[in-house]
Design a protein around this motif. Structure first.
Motif, PDB file in Angstrom:
ATOM      1  N   HIS A 112       0.867  -1.177   0.000  1.00  0.00           N
ATOM      2  CA  HIS A 112       0.000   0.000   0.000  1.00  0.00           C
ATOM      3  C   HIS A 112       0.903   1.227   0.000  1.00  0.00           C
ATOM      4  O   HIS A 112       1.677   1.442   0.936  1.00  0.00           O
ATOM      5  CB  HIS A 112      -0.902   0.002   1.241  1.00  0.00           C
ATOM      6  CG  HIS A 112      -1.642   1.286   1.453  1.00  0.00           C
ATOM      7  ND1 HIS A 112      -2.675   1.691   0.627  1.00  0.00           N
ATOM      8  CD2 HIS A 112      -1.483   2.267   2.390  1.00  0.00           C
ATOM      9  CE1 HIS A 112      -3.124   2.864   1.054  1.00  0.00           C
ATOM     10  NE2 HIS A 112      -2.425   3.232   2.113  1.00  0.00           N
ATOM     11  N   ASN A 113       0.823   2.018  -1.070  1.00  0.00           N
ATOM     12  CA  ASN A 113       1.680   3.202  -1.211  1.00  0.00           C
ATOM     13  C   ASN A 113       3.136   2.871  -0.872  1.00  0.00           C
ATOM     14  O   ASN A 113       3.729   3.441   0.059  1.00  0.00           O
ATOM     15  CB  ASN A 113       1.189   4.336  -0.306  1.00  0.00           C
ATOM     16  CG  ASN A 113      -0.171   4.872  -0.717  1.00  0.00           C
ATOM     17  OD1 ASN A 113      -0.546   4.780  -1.881  1.00  0.00           O
ATOM     18  ND2 ASN A 113      -0.900   5.423   0.237  1.00  0.00           N
ATOM     19  N   PRO A 114       3.742   1.952  -1.617  1.00  0.00           N
ATOM     20  CA  PRO A 114       5.077   1.479  -1.260  1.00  0.00           C
ATOM     21  C   PRO A 114       6.149   2.544  -1.424  1.00  0.00           C
ATOM     22  O   PRO A 114       6.027   3.459  -2.241  1.00  0.00           O
ATOM     23  CB  PRO A 114       5.315   0.336  -2.251  1.00  0.00           C
ATOM     24  CG  PRO A 114       4.498   0.723  -3.447  1.00  0.00           C
ATOM     25  CD  PRO A 114       3.257   1.344  -2.868  1.00  0.00           C
ATOM     26  N   LEU A 166       1.770  -9.041  -7.492  1.00  0.00           N
ATOM     27  CA  LEU A 166       1.919  -7.779  -6.765  1.00  0.00           C
ATOM     28  C   LEU A 166       0.519  -7.276  -6.449  1.00  0.00           C
ATOM     29  O   LEU A 166      -0.213  -6.836  -7.341  1.00  0.00           O
ATOM     30  CB  LEU A 166       2.691  -6.751  -7.590  1.00  0.00           C
ATOM     31  CG  LEU A 166       2.953  -5.403  -6.891  1.00  0.00           C
ATOM     32  CD1 LEU A 166       3.840  -5.600  -5.670  1.00  0.00           C
ATOM     33  CD2 LEU A 166       3.593  -4.408  -7.842  1.00  0.00           C
ATOM     34  N   ILE A 167       0.133  -7.390  -5.177  1.00  0.00           N
ATOM     35  CA  ILE A 167      -1.199  -6.980  -4.743  1.00  0.00           C
ATOM     36  C   ILE A 167      -1.155  -5.505  -4.364  1.00  0.00           C
ATOM     37  O   ILE A 167      -0.594  -5.123  -3.341  1.00  0.00           O
ATOM     38  CB  ILE A 167      -1.697  -7.820  -3.551  1.00  0.00           C
ATOM     39  CG1 ILE A 167      -1.526  -9.317  -3.817  1.00  0.00           C
ATOM     40  CG2 ILE A 167      -3.149  -7.470  -3.237  1.00  0.00           C
ATOM     41  CD1 ILE A 167      -2.318  -9.837  -4.986  1.00  0.00           C
ATOM     42  N   ASP A 168      -1.750  -4.685  -5.209  1.00  0.00           N
ATOM     43  CA  ASP A 168      -1.826  -3.241  -4.973  1.00  0.00           C
ATOM     44  C   ASP A 168      -3.028  -2.991  -4.067  1.00  0.00           C
ATOM     45  O   ASP A 168      -4.170  -2.989  -4.507  1.00  0.00           O
ATOM     46  CB  ASP A 168      -1.981  -2.525  -6.307  1.00  0.00           C
ATOM     47  CG  ASP A 168      -2.153  -1.016  -6.156  1.00  0.00           C
ATOM     48  OD1 ASP A 168      -2.133  -0.527  -5.016  1.00  0.00           O
ATOM     49  OD2 ASP A 168      -2.327  -0.344  -7.191  1.00  0.00           O
ATOM     50  N   ASN A 169      -2.741  -2.779  -2.777  1.00  0.00           N
ATOM     51  CA  ASN A 169      -3.808  -2.650  -1.793  1.00  0.00           C
ATOM     52  C   ASN A 169      -4.248  -1.193  -1.662  1.00  0.00           C
ATOM     53  O   ASN A 169      -3.812  -0.470  -0.758  1.00  0.00           O
ATOM     54  CB  ASN A 169      -3.346  -3.203  -0.450  1.00  0.00           C
ATOM     55  CG  ASN A 169      -4.446  -3.260   0.594  1.00  0.00           C
ATOM     56  OD1 ASN A 169      -4.195  -3.210   1.781  1.00  0.00           O
ATOM     57  ND2 ASN A 169      -5.684  -3.372   0.160  1.00  0.00           N
ATOM     58  N   ALA A 170      -5.086  -0.769  -2.606  1.00  0.00           N
ATOM     59  CA  ALA A 170      -5.699   0.561  -2.562  1.00  0.00           C
ATOM     60  C   ALA A 170      -4.670   1.678  -2.460  1.00  0.00           C
ATOM     61  O   ALA A 170      -4.871   2.665  -1.743  1.00  0.00           O
ATOM     62  CB  ALA A 170      -6.706   0.642  -1.407  1.00  0.00           C
ATOM     63  N   ILE A 210      -2.205   3.901  -9.254  1.00  0.00           N
ATOM     64  CA  ILE A 210      -2.343   2.535  -9.754  1.00  0.00           C
ATOM     65  C   ILE A 210      -0.956   1.984 -10.058  1.00  0.00           C
ATOM     66  O   ILE A 210      -0.287   2.413 -10.999  1.00  0.00           O
ATOM     67  CB  ILE A 210      -3.236   2.494 -11.015  1.00  0.00           C
ATOM     68  CG1 ILE A 210      -4.597   3.137 -10.720  1.00  0.00           C
ATOM     69  CG2 ILE A 210      -3.399   1.064 -11.490  1.00  0.00           C
ATOM     70  CD1 ILE A 210      -5.392   2.436  -9.650  1.00  0.00           C
ATOM     71  N   LEU A 211      -0.527   1.019  -9.287  1.00  0.00           N
ATOM     72  CA  LEU A 211       0.848   0.545  -9.395  1.00  0.00           C
ATOM     73  C   LEU A 211       1.121  -0.198 -10.697  1.00  0.00           C
ATOM     74  O   LEU A 211       2.260  -0.250 -11.158  1.00  0.00           O
ATOM     75  CB  LEU A 211       1.188  -0.354  -8.206  1.00  0.00           C
ATOM     76  CG  LEU A 211       1.120   0.304  -6.822  1.00  0.00           C
ATOM     77  CD1 LEU A 211       1.568  -0.672  -5.752  1.00  0.00           C
ATOM     78  CD2 LEU A 211       1.979   1.570  -6.773  1.00  0.00           C
ATOM     79  N   ARG A 250      -5.216  -5.536  -8.255  1.00  0.00           N
ATOM     80  CA  ARG A 250      -5.674  -4.401  -7.436  1.00  0.00           C
ATOM     81  C   ARG A 250      -6.709  -4.900  -6.432  1.00  0.00           C
ATOM     82  O   ARG A 250      -7.687  -5.563  -6.802  1.00  0.00           O
ATOM     83  CB  ARG A 250      -6.282  -3.333  -8.331  1.00  0.00           C
ATOM     84  CG  ARG A 250      -6.842  -2.116  -7.609  1.00  0.00           C
ATOM     85  CD  ARG A 250      -5.798  -1.094  -7.272  1.00  0.00           C
ATOM     86  NE  ARG A 250      -6.420   0.115  -6.706  1.00  0.00           N
ATOM     87  CZ  ARG A 250      -5.743   1.185  -6.337  1.00  0.00           C
ATOM     88  NH1 ARG A 250      -4.432   1.235  -6.480  1.00  0.00           N
ATOM     89  NH2 ARG A 250      -6.370   2.230  -5.839  1.00  0.00           N
ATOM     90  N   GLU A 251      -6.484  -4.603  -5.147  1.00  0.00           N
ATOM     91  CA  GLU A 251      -7.435  -4.924  -4.082  1.00  0.00           C
ATOM     92  C   GLU A 251      -7.855  -3.613  -3.432  1.00  0.00           C
ATOM     93  O   GLU A 251      -7.048  -2.931  -2.809  1.00  0.00           O
ATOM     94  CB  GLU A 251      -6.800  -5.853  -3.048  1.00  0.00           C
ATOM     95  CG  GLU A 251      -7.637  -6.082  -1.804  1.00  0.00           C
ATOM     96  CD  GLU A 251      -9.039  -6.576  -2.103  1.00  0.00           C
ATOM     97  OE1 GLU A 251     -10.003  -5.881  -1.696  1.00  0.00           O
ATOM     98  OE2 GLU A 251      -9.174  -7.629  -2.760  1.00  0.00           O
TER      99      GLU A 251
END
Length: 313
Positions: free
Chosen positions: A12-14, A40-44, A48-49, A65-66
């Motif tokens: 999340h916002n890495p 790669l789970i883009d957690n909100a 958009i990663l 995307r989660e």
């Protein structure tokens, strides 16, 4: 060809420089890429990663995307999307040793009774910690338990005693069989308390790793520590401040009581809610948090303990 391992990065916002090191380490894995996939789970995240992070170097990599914020939600997404029978969770600040996946596959092949395993998580600090840091037992995901393999499988006798193994896997580098993970998912779906475990945005609630471990042990899966599984845990300067460690210690202590109670382990009695503040005030004078940061952090842990006791059913 179905991959044998799925590596799942929940983020999340890495911090980009950290994530790049994580991905570079994965690219250097000795296990051939046709034997593992990468999610790669883009957690909100705010951006958009998938439009910013390049995964084309891997033969079997996907962005997912989660939108439900929270580590547990992101992990559940990873469980659903994974194709392999073995899952490896790498945080966005976990740099896996080149042979991490190779060792993971070999261990699970050799030990069919094991449901989850972990190993060494060695710190790399962005800045040198203050001297008082050595006196703080903060749950920062740092671990080196030596070079002896340690395994725990609950028997009928130990099931009744239910002691949490001190060498149980932590979230950093957690490797778990998908079959065991599916059992955990079945247990927590519909349970608001368990679904709320895990960090969510700026909230430092934890305990989801402990929940996974206890669920597997209760189902007769084994858990283990293997020293050949090694990663470098990148620890930023902001995670070494008195304020952050105090928040972390308070939240994790409260969560620890909550998780143990979910699994019928009650090491502390329930206390009336009205006694929480008086207990915290008394602890204030016992811990003397004005003396130094370590005392303040320990006092915050005590505050979390009382809050957890008050919420016991």
């Amino acid at each position: 060809m179905t991959p044998e391992i799925t590596v799942i990065i929940c983020t999340h916002n890495p911090r980009r420089d950290y994530l790049e090191r994580v991905l570079t380490a994965l690219e250097a894995q000795t296990l051939p890429q046709d034997q593992w996939e990468l999610l790669l789970i883009d957690n909100a995240s705010n951006s958009i990663l998938s439009s910013e992070i390049d995964l084309t170097w891997h033969l079997h990599a996907r962005h997912v995307r989660e939108e439900t914020l929270g580590l547990t939600a992101a992990r559940l997404c990873g469980f659903r999307e994974a194709k392999a029978a073995i899952l490896v969770f790498a945080d966005d600040d976990n740099v896996l040793a080149p042979d991490y996946l190779k060792h993971t596959l070999a261990i699970f092949r050799q030990h069919s009774q094991l449901g989850a395993i972990g190993g060494k998580s060695l710190p790399e600090f962005e800045v040198n910690p203050e001297p008082w840091f050595a006196n703080v037992d903060a749950p920062l995901g740092i671990r080196d338990l030596g070079n002896q393999i340690q395994i725990c499988i609950w028997t009928e006798t130990t099931q009744s005693q239910k002691q949490y193994p001190p060498f149980a896997p932590i979230g950093a580098g957690l490797a778990i069989r998908k079959q065991a993970a599916e059992l955990y998912v079945q247990r927590i779906i519909g349970n608001r308390t368990r679904l709320a475990l895990g960090r969510t945005g700026q909230q430092l609630t934890s305990g989801e790793d402990n929940d996974i471990v206890l669920t597997l042990l209760e189902a007769s899966w084994g858990i283990a520590y293997f020293p050949e599984l090694q990663l470098t845990h990148l620890i930023s300067a902001k995670r070494l401040t008195k304020e952050y460690l105090a928040r972390l210690n308070r939240a994790s202590t409260k969560s620890w009581i909550q998780v143990l109670d979910i699994h019928d382990i009650r090491l502390w009695p329930k206390v009336p809610r009205w006694t929480v503040l008086p207990r915290q005030i008394k602890a204030f004078f016992c811990y003397q948090p004005w003396r130094d940061p370590a005392s303040y952090i320990r006092w915050q842990g005590a505050c979390g303990l009382f809050e957890g006791q008050a919420e016991l059913l």
